[in-house]
Design a protein around this motif. Sequence first.
Motif, PDB file in Angstrom:
ATOM      1  N   ARG A  20       0.838  -1.212   0.000  1.00  0.00           N
ATOM      2  CA  ARG A  20       0.000   0.000   0.000  1.00  0.00           C
ATOM      3  C   ARG A  20       0.872   1.260   0.000  1.00  0.00           C
ATOM      4  O   ARG A  20       1.874   1.339   0.727  1.00  0.00           O
ATOM      5  N   THR A  21       0.470   2.251  -0.797  1.00  0.00           N
ATOM      6  CA  THR A  21       1.124   3.555  -0.758  1.00  0.00           C
ATOM      7  C   THR A  21       0.024   4.611  -0.689  1.00  0.00           C
ATOM      8  O   THR A  21      -1.165   4.282  -0.666  1.00  0.00           O
ATOM      9  N   SER A  22       0.435   5.886  -0.709  1.00  0.00           N
ATOM     10  CA  SER A  22      -0.576   6.945  -0.585  1.00  0.00           C
ATOM     11  C   SER A  22      -1.455   7.018  -1.830  1.00  0.00           C
ATOM     12  O   SER A  22      -2.493   7.661  -1.816  1.00  0.00           O
ATOM     13  N   LEU A  54      -0.933   4.910 -11.878  1.00  0.00           N
ATOM     14  CA  LEU A  54      -1.104   5.681 -10.633  1.00  0.00           C
ATOM     15  C   LEU A  54       0.208   6.308 -10.169  1.00  0.00           C
ATOM     16  O   LEU A  54       0.215   7.314  -9.463  1.00  0.00           O
ATOM     17  N   TYR A  55       1.341   5.685 -10.538  1.00  0.00           N
ATOM     18  CA  TYR A  55       2.648   6.223 -10.124  1.00  0.00           C
ATOM     19  C   TYR A  55       3.125   7.261 -11.132  1.00  0.00           C
ATOM     20  O   TYR A  55       3.638   8.310 -10.773  1.00  0.00           O
ATOM     21  N   SER A  56       2.971   6.918 -12.430  1.00  0.00           N
ATOM     22  CA  SER A  56       3.299   7.850 -13.516  1.00  0.00           C
ATOM     23  C   SER A  56       2.276   7.627 -14.623  1.00  0.00           C
ATOM     24  O   SER A  56       1.347   6.831 -14.472  1.00  0.00           O
ATOM     25  N   VAL A 135      15.026  -1.306   2.846  1.00  0.00           N
ATOM     26  CA  VAL A 135      13.756  -1.935   2.497  1.00  0.00           C
ATOM     27  C   VAL A 135      12.640  -0.906   2.584  1.00  0.00           C
ATOM     28  O   VAL A 135      12.691   0.004   3.432  1.00  0.00           O
ATOM     29  N   SER A 136      11.687  -1.033   1.672  1.00  0.00           N
ATOM     30  CA  SER A 136      10.539  -0.125   1.644  1.00  0.00           C
ATOM     31  C   SER A 136       9.324  -0.849   2.206  1.00  0.00           C
ATOM     32  O   SER A 136       9.024  -1.967   1.787  1.00  0.00           O
ATOM     33  N   ILE A 137       8.671  -0.207   3.169  1.00  0.00           N
ATOM     34  CA  ILE A 137       7.528  -0.845   3.838  1.00  0.00           C
ATOM     35  C   ILE A 137       6.264  -0.065   3.489  1.00  0.00           C
ATOM     36  O   ILE A 137       6.212   1.157   3.631  1.00  0.00           O
ATOM     37  N   GLY A 291      12.976   1.399  -6.124  1.00  0.00           N
ATOM     38  CA  GLY A 291      12.431   0.154  -6.660  1.00  0.00           C
ATOM     39  C   GLY A 291      11.011   0.340  -7.151  1.00  0.00           C
ATOM     40  O   GLY A 291      10.335   1.307  -6.791  1.00  0.00           O
ATOM     41  N   MET A 292      10.588  -0.599  -7.986  1.00  0.00           N
ATOM     42  CA  MET A 292       9.203  -0.592  -8.479  1.00  0.00           C
ATOM     43  C   MET A 292       8.619  -1.994  -8.341  1.00  0.00           C
ATOM     44  O   MET A 292       7.901  -2.468  -9.211  1.00  0.00           O
ATOM     45  N   LEU A 293       8.979  -2.641  -7.216  1.00  0.00           N
ATOM     46  CA  LEU A 293       8.473  -3.999  -6.955  1.00  0.00           C
ATOM     47  C   LEU A 293       8.856  -4.938  -8.099  1.00  0.00           C
ATOM     48  O   LEU A 293       8.041  -5.735  -8.580  1.00  0.00           O
ATOM     49  N   GLY A 315      19.568   1.629  -0.949  1.00  0.00           N
ATOM     50  CA  GLY A 315      18.397   1.802  -1.813  1.00  0.00           C
ATOM     51  C   GLY A 315      17.275   0.853  -1.418  1.00  0.00           C
ATOM     52  O   GLY A 315      17.268   0.275  -0.329  1.00  0.00           O
ATOM     53  N   ASP A 316      16.327   0.688  -2.365  1.00  0.00           N
ATOM     54  CA  ASP A 316      15.133  -0.135  -2.120  1.00  0.00           C
ATOM     55  C   ASP A 316      15.262  -1.520  -2.730  1.00  0.00           C
ATOM     56  O   ASP A 316      14.245  -2.208  -2.881  1.00  0.00           O
ATOM     57  N   THR A 317      16.475  -1.920  -3.138  1.00  0.00           N
ATOM     58  CA  THR A 317      16.606  -3.227  -3.795  1.00  0.00           C
ATOM     59  C   THR A 317      16.680  -4.320  -2.738  1.00  0.00           C
ATOM     60  O   THR A 317      17.755  -4.743  -2.326  1.00  0.00           O
TER      61      THR A 317
HETATM   62  O1  LIG Z   1      10.536  -1.986  -5.021  1.00  0.00           O
HETATM   63  C1  LIG Z   1      10.591  -1.600  -3.839  1.00  0.00           C
HETATM   64  O2  LIG Z   1      10.889  -2.284  -2.887  1.00  0.00           O
HETATM   65  C2  LIG Z   1      10.204  -0.155  -3.572  1.00  0.00           C
HETATM   66  C3  LIG Z   1       8.738  -0.028  -3.692  1.00  0.00           C
HETATM   67  C4  LIG Z   1       8.346   1.389  -3.469  1.00  0.00           C
HETATM   68  O3  LIG Z   1       8.630   1.958  -2.433  1.00  0.00           O
HETATM   69  C5  LIG Z   1       7.600   2.054  -4.499  1.00  0.00           C
HETATM   70  C6  LIG Z   1       7.261   1.395  -5.628  1.00  0.00           C
HETATM   71  C7  LIG Z   1       6.459   2.018  -6.618  1.00  0.00           C
HETATM   72  C8  LIG Z   1       5.946   3.224  -6.399  1.00  0.00           C
HETATM   73  C9  LIG Z   1       5.896   3.676  -5.043  1.00  0.00           C
HETATM   74  O4  LIG Z   1       4.882   2.979  -4.412  1.00  0.00           O
HETATM   75  C10 LIG Z   1       7.153   3.420  -4.234  1.00  0.00           C
HETATM   76  C11 LIG Z   1       8.159   4.527  -4.429  1.00  0.00           C
HETATM   77  O5  LIG Z   1       7.718   5.664  -4.661  1.00  0.00           O
HETATM   78  O6  LIG Z   1       9.372   4.332  -4.301  1.00  0.00           O
END
Ligand SMILES: O=C(O)CCC(=O)C1=CC=C[C@@H](O)[C@@H]1C(=O)O
Length: 370
Positions: A20-22, A54-56, A135-137, A291-293, A315-317
Amino acid sequence: MKVEKIVLRKMSMQLKAPFRTSFGTQLQKQFIVSEVHTKEHIGYGECVAMTVPLYSEESVGGAWHVMEEFLIPLLFEQSELRHPDEVTACLAPIRRNNMAKAALEGAYWDLFAKQNDVPLAKALGGNKTAIEVGVSIGIEENIDDLYRLVEQYLQQGYRRMKIKIKPGKDVQVIAGLRQRFGNIPMMADANSAYTLEDIDLLKELDDFGLMMIEQPLAHDDIIDHAQLQKQLKTPICLDESIHSVEDARHAIELGSTKVINIKIGRVGGLTESKKIHDLCQKHGIPVWCGGMLESGIGRAHNIAITSLPNFTLPGDTAGSSRYWMEDIIKPEVTVSHDGLIHIPAEAGIGYEPVPELLDKYTIQKQEFIR
Ligand SMILES: O=C(O)CCC(=O)C1=CC=C[C@@H](O)[C@@H]1C(=O)O
Ligand SMILES: [Mg+2]
């Protein structure tokens, strides 16, 4: 590189848990794997556009269309590309569509590294043997679930916690995390959930020693971010606002940002990522790889670019197991207990896509013969 065939695969894989994100929630992740074939090698890339834009402005369907109708024909018009840096120039007549471009450009970079029998990291000019990762939560409805995840990731060795915030889930969440976990390396990502009218609230975040606040304001803004940065102690990190090295130059000159999150897909590929890295290095602006999952293919590209010297922040990798029950590469990406990913010594992206697993998760496949 005399590419004879390009293959596009639309993939569908389910994340271990909703993210989940904003701006929304992802669970069933669709993305595109690109393959560029010569007689001897296959180069792999990944398009990180989301199913819903939704992101771009890019989406899986839109990127597929642009690759099929415009980008692949442009590449096939070239009898031979000598270096992957030429891909960006070849695709330049098509405006933006960066994630679609990056998927093909990344595959050419992988192919180039394989043909030269060097790791992609080395082909890009990287000088590291391992990279620090965070890590991104995602946003958790229940604060105890968030605490449990942070505890789990700290134990797994991740070097930095990225906490998603949005109005109503911001100051209290960060305050609670600080109270529970002390001064751990932590940052917040707002995904453009605020405006300058929220400046008093954003100033409250200044009290928690965050490493940075990522993209607090509009996804296409650098003016208001410059105003905000003047009033915040915490460094602003831009993600969605930066689509090119020129965007980065403008943001740096305006004072809109003190850190940049480089996402290979968002900026159109590895060549542009290197340019942004070099510009930021010249201006003393640290970068990290967002990252973008991604699946393991995109993750492998992120690892390679992070080997460049000015990627000085975790980073988020994350490892493959952060998101996937099974990844489509062997070996999977793993993170050591001291929060490092060791850069593969094999040629190219260094992780081998597994044909059976590619086929297992492919929901649409198309071959383009030169
Ligand atoms: O890939 C990852 O672990 C990072 C995921 C992440 O934080 C994001 C992925 C895609 C868009 C957003 O939600 C967010 C970001 O903005 O970085
Ligand atoms: Mg972000």
